[in-house]
Design an enzyme around this catalytic site. Sequence first.
Site, PDB file in Angstrom:
ATOM      1  N   HIS A 190     -12.554   4.967   4.228  1.00 22.37           N
ATOM      2  CA  HIS A 190     -11.547   5.940   3.831  1.00 22.37           C
ATOM      3  C   HIS A 190     -12.215   7.270   3.478  1.00 22.37           C
ATOM      4  CE1 HIS A 190      -9.074   2.216   3.144  1.00 22.37           C
ATOM      5  NE2 HIS A 190      -8.200   2.980   3.756  1.00 22.37           N
ATOM      6  N   TYR A 227      -1.084  -1.279  10.665  1.00 19.53           N
ATOM      7  CA  TYR A 227      -1.357  -1.788   9.319  1.00 19.53           C
ATOM      8  C   TYR A 227      -0.085  -1.781   8.476  1.00 19.53           C
ATOM      9  CZ  TYR A 227      -3.338  -2.016   4.603  1.00 19.53           C
ATOM     10  OH  TYR A 227      -3.628  -2.360   3.302  1.00 19.53           O
ATOM     11  N   LYS A 272       1.895  -4.963   6.640  1.00 20.52           N
ATOM     12  CA  LYS A 272       2.114  -5.025   5.201  1.00 20.52           C
ATOM     13  C   LYS A 272       3.602  -5.078   4.853  1.00 20.52           C
ATOM     14  CE  LYS A 272      -1.901  -5.249   3.231  1.00 20.52           C
ATOM     15  NZ  LYS A 272      -2.231  -6.313   2.265  1.00 20.52           N
ATOM     16  N   SER A 296       0.849  -1.191   0.000  1.00 20.85           N
ATOM     17  CA  SER A 296       0.000   0.000   0.000  1.00 20.85           C
ATOM     18  C   SER A 296       0.881   1.237   0.000  1.00 20.85           C
ATOM     19  CB  SER A 296      -0.896   0.018   1.242  1.00 20.85           C
ATOM     20  OG  SER A 296      -1.548   1.264   1.384  1.00 20.85           O
ATOM     21  N   SER A 297       0.374   2.318  -0.583  1.00 17.44           N
ATOM     22  CA  SER A 297       1.132   3.575  -0.547  1.00 17.44           C
ATOM     23  C   SER A 297       1.327   4.074   0.874  1.00 17.44           C
ATOM     24  CB  SER A 297       0.421   4.644  -1.385  1.00 17.44           C
ATOM     25  OG  SER A 297      -0.866   4.933  -0.852  1.00 17.44           O
ATOM     26  N   CYS A 298       0.432   3.673   1.788  1.00 18.54           N
ATOM     27  CA  CYS A 298       0.509   4.196   3.157  1.00 18.54           C
ATOM     28  C   CYS A 298       1.576   3.506   3.994  1.00 18.54           C
ATOM     29  CB  CYS A 298      -0.849   4.100   3.838  1.00 18.54           C
ATOM     30  SG  CYS A 298      -1.353   2.435   4.252  1.00 18.54           S
TER      31      CYS A 298
END
Length: 319
Positions: A186, A143, A147, A114-116
């Site tokens: 989101h 999270y 990941k 994920s970009s986050c």
Amino acid sequence: MTDVAPLSRNARIYIAGHRGLVGSALWRRLSDRGFENLVGRPSAELDLRDARATAEFFDRTRPQVVIAAAALVGGIAANAARPTEFISDNVRIQVNLLDSAVSWGVERFLFFGSSCIYPKFADQPIREDSLLTGQLEESNQSYAVAKLAGVAHVQAIRRQHRLPYITVMPTNLYGPGDNFDLESGHFLPTMIRRFHQAVRDGASEVTCWGTGRPRRELMHVDDLAEACHFLLDCYDDYRPINVGIGRDMTIGEVADLVAATVGYRGKILWDPSKPDGTPQKLLDVHRLADLGWSAKIPLEEGIRTTYEWYREHGEARPE
């Protein structure tokens, strides 16, 4: 990086999380392209946190390709309220999927980062080699750590077992099937719901979280599904690969666009006591572009069709 053959239309493909935002888009994409041997199980029938149940499922179904779209996801509020589940559930899901895939001879595996999970203050646009080079955003640390463990797990499998498993790093996603819950969703789907309810109720003001100044890149989930199909056909590299559109805008600008789409003409207020999250998350998508793929769905069109989906399906859900 080595050559991989395009997916066979007869391949048995297991889409974990096939009813979620990403999984359902992948199912649509592959079905539309003639893949008839797709496998999916709802969480009520298969708890991927259960290692034994996951292994038994792989033994029964023997998938040749696995797309790991199953995960516990949510916005800032959900991450803050349930950090334990966000790390525990996600680690267990991805470990069970990857371990079972290796044990039962899965030929291709696509894992989603994920970009986050990039550092909070990474240089923009964010390159794939920025991973693990700085501190994480505090609001979604659990999270992100889960990941990151998955990214490392895929790379370990490639080294030890020489399997062409890959990791895709999608930007912020939206589209049909999104989570419009005001507490766990989101920011884009919750904006759609807030502004829709304001129009319905005749409200003159809508308050959104934060300052509206952070910048976000937004990609329609059907574009992600197309990109994943493309990458499964041609990509084999230990390095994660970014998938995005290469452009961003402020959350305030997104709010204006959503309001216009929904038909809301009242005031938009901002609550700076609520967290903004990462200041900017724009992905560098040059590697993907060099392979020959780019996103196609304009944001205005994507928000319009997502709102249409919400009006048809989302309002039937309890508010």
